[in-house]
Motif scaffolding. Structure first.
Motif, mmCIF file in Angstrom:
data_model
loop_
_atom_site.group_PDB
_atom_site.id
_atom_site.type_symbol
_atom_site.label_atom_id
_atom_site.label_comp_id
_atom_site.label_asym_id
_atom_site.label_seq_id
_atom_site.Cartn_x
_atom_site.Cartn_y
_atom_site.Cartn_z
ATOM 1 N N ARG A 1 0.819 -1.207 0.000
ATOM 2 C CA ARG A 1 0.000 0.000 0.000
ATOM 3 C C ARG A 1 0.857 1.262 0.000
ATOM 4 O O ARG A 1 0.469 2.296 -0.535
ATOM 5 C CB ARG A 1 -0.913 -0.014 1.231
ATOM 6 C CG ARG A 1 -2.007 1.025 1.193
ATOM 7 C CD ARG A 1 -2.963 0.856 2.336
ATOM 8 N NE ARG A 1 -2.351 1.253 3.603
ATOM 9 C CZ ARG A 1 -3.024 1.729 4.649
ATOM 10 N NH1 ARG A 1 -4.337 1.832 4.584
ATOM 11 N NH2 ARG A 1 -2.427 2.068 5.755
ATOM 12 N N GLY B 1 0.315 4.406 -2.552
ATOM 13 C CA GLY B 1 0.004 5.730 -2.024
ATOM 14 C C GLY B 1 1.058 6.767 -2.358
ATOM 15 O O GLY B 1 0.742 7.934 -2.617
ATOM 16 N N GLY C 1 -7.034 1.235 0.344
ATOM 17 C CA GLY C 1 -6.983 2.310 1.336
ATOM 18 C C GLY C 1 -5.701 3.124 1.256
ATOM 19 O O GLY C 1 -5.280 3.729 2.242
ATOM 20 N N SER D 1 -5.101 5.889 -0.056
ATOM 21 C CA SER D 1 -5.215 7.349 0.049
ATOM 22 C C SER D 1 -4.711 7.847 1.397
ATOM 23 O O SER D 1 -4.200 8.964 1.510
ATOM 24 C CB SER D 1 -6.660 7.787 -0.175
ATOM 25 O OG SER D 1 -7.517 7.182 0.779
ATOM 26 N N ALA D 2 -4.845 7.007 2.437
ATOM 27 C CA ALA D 2 -4.334 7.397 3.759
ATOM 28 C C ALA D 2 -2.825 7.556 3.723
ATOM 29 O O ALA D 2 -2.259 8.435 4.387
ATOM 30 C CB ALA D 2 -4.743 6.360 4.801
ATOM 31 N N VAL D 3 -2.161 6.710 2.948
ATOM 32 C CA VAL D 3 -0.717 6.829 2.755
ATOM 33 C C VAL D 3 -0.409 8.082 1.941
ATOM 34 O O VAL D 3 0.478 8.873 2.279
ATOM 35 C CB VAL D 3 -0.152 5.586 2.043
ATOM 36 C CG1 VAL D 3 1.330 5.777 1.724
ATOM 37 C CG2 VAL D 3 -0.363 4.343 2.890
ATOM 38 N N GLU E 1 -2.025 10.855 1.550
ATOM 39 C CA GLU E 1 -2.288 12.136 2.213
ATOM 40 C C GLU E 1 -1.176 12.558 3.154
ATOM 41 O O GLU E 1 -1.016 13.752 3.432
ATOM 42 C CB GLU E 1 -3.618 12.054 2.966
ATOM 43 C CG GLU E 1 -4.825 12.013 2.039
ATOM 44 C CD GLU E 1 -6.103 11.648 2.768
ATOM 45 O OE1 GLU E 1 -6.033 11.450 4.015
ATOM 46 O OE2 GLU E 1 -7.144 11.533 2.107
ATOM 47 N N ARG E 2 -0.387 11.627 3.643
ATOM 48 C CA ARG E 2 0.696 11.997 4.555
ATOM 49 C C ARG E 2 2.048 12.135 3.859
ATOM 50 O O ARG E 2 3.050 12.416 4.497
ATOM 51 C CB ARG E 2 0.800 10.991 5.708
ATOM 52 C CG ARG E 2 1.124 9.567 5.314
ATOM 53 C CD ARG E 2 1.306 8.699 6.554
ATOM 54 N NE ARG E 2 1.388 7.277 6.257
ATOM 55 C CZ ARG E 2 2.450 6.651 5.778
ATOM 56 N NH1 ARG E 2 3.567 7.348 5.533
ATOM 57 N NH2 ARG E 2 2.427 5.356 5.553
ATOM 58 N N TRP F 1 -8.666 13.758 -4.901
ATOM 59 C CA TRP F 1 -8.604 13.301 -3.522
ATOM 60 C C TRP F 1 -9.935 12.764 -3.001
ATOM 61 O O TRP F 1 -10.016 12.284 -1.875
ATOM 62 C CB TRP F 1 -8.092 14.397 -2.608
ATOM 63 C CG TRP F 1 -6.629 14.669 -2.848
ATOM 64 C CD1 TRP F 1 -6.080 15.699 -3.549
ATOM 65 C CD2 TRP F 1 -5.529 13.861 -2.413
ATOM 66 N NE1 TRP F 1 -4.721 15.576 -3.582
ATOM 67 C CE2 TRP F 1 -4.349 14.470 -2.893
ATOM 68 C CE3 TRP F 1 -5.438 12.686 -1.671
ATOM 69 C CZ2 TRP F 1 -3.091 13.936 -2.650
ATOM 70 C CZ3 TRP F 1 -4.173 12.157 -1.433
ATOM 71 C CH2 TRP F 1 -3.015 12.780 -1.911
#
Length: 237
Positions: free
Chosen positions: A163, A167, A208, A210-212, A214-215, A235
């Motif tokens: 992931r 990301g 999932g 996108s969580a990666v 975004e940071r 996004w």
């Protein structure tokens, strides 16, 4: 984003693509060409040796004895004296048209006892013209879009459960993955209809990732872009 993170990203992507693509798929060489063109846009070191076995096997990089260089008969003393890694392109910093050192790989490089060149470079073309490369090896890499390569990376990375890799690529956004000299030339409707974009976003949703994304330090928040319609849509996963 530091240059080391770009280097890691490209090296990891090379390995993922190699591991999940048929051994005889000629498209992998095209993907590698796009990846190293992307890396060249950043202040990165020379990293081929990290994944050299893969680059050689996939026919992106070619290796020869040094005496196979087209100039060896006339310059054998120079080539025989090379005792360490050496890029073969020379530069005249005082020349009116000097534009820096970005093209240093064009004439190949020596890491004794071998000579190397990458597909599509000036030395590669000379080696092909001299008959040192034949058949598919003498055909230039095809131009492919970065977004199409990233789609392939994401599909392969999902199979490995990586992931982080998915990301990290997604965080570059449409400006980088589909951009041109003045930014992304497409609108939301056009992006939504592109198979590569659609497939990439599907992978991001399933994993999932996108969580990666975004940071990631290189992710551009919507409030800091002048293309908020594109960025907001990108996004909205």
């Amino acid at each position: 984003m530091s240059m080391h993170e770009i280097e890691d990203l490209v090296a990891d992507s090379v390995q993922v693509l190699d591991g999940h693509t048929a051994p005889d798929d000629p498209g992998v060489r095209d993907w590698f060409t796009a990846l190293y063109a992307f890396q060249a846009e950043y202040d990165c070191s020379f990293t081929h040796f990290r994944v050299l076995d893969t680059l050689l096997r996939r026919r992106y990089t070619y290796r020869f004895p040094v005496d196979r260089h087209p100039d060896y008969p006339e310059r054998h003393a120079y080539f025989d004296a090379l005792a360490e890694f050496t890029g073969l392109r020379t530069f005249d910093e005082e020349a009116p048209g000097f534009e820096g050192y970005d093209s240093w790989l064009e004439d190949g490089y020596v890491d004794p006892p071998f000579l190397y060149c990458d597909a599509g470079t000036a030395l590669w073309r000379r080696m092909a013209a001299a008959g040192e490369l034949l058949g598919p090896d003498a055909e230039p890499p095809r131009r492919v879009r970065l977004i199409d390569v990233v789609r392939e990376i994401a599909v392969a990375a999902e199979k490995e459960g990586d992931r982080e890799l998915i990301g990290t690529w997604y965080a570059f956004g449409c400006e980088t993955l589909l951009g041109g000299p003045v930014g992304c030339p497409f609108d939301v409707d056009e992006l939504a209809e592109m198979p590569a974009v659609r497939d990439l976003r599907d992978v991001v949703r399933r994993t999932g990732a996108s969580a990666v994304a975004e940071r990631m330090p290189h992710a551009v928040p919507v409030e800091f872009t002048d293309r908020q319609d594109l960025a907001a849509w990108w996004w909205e996963i």
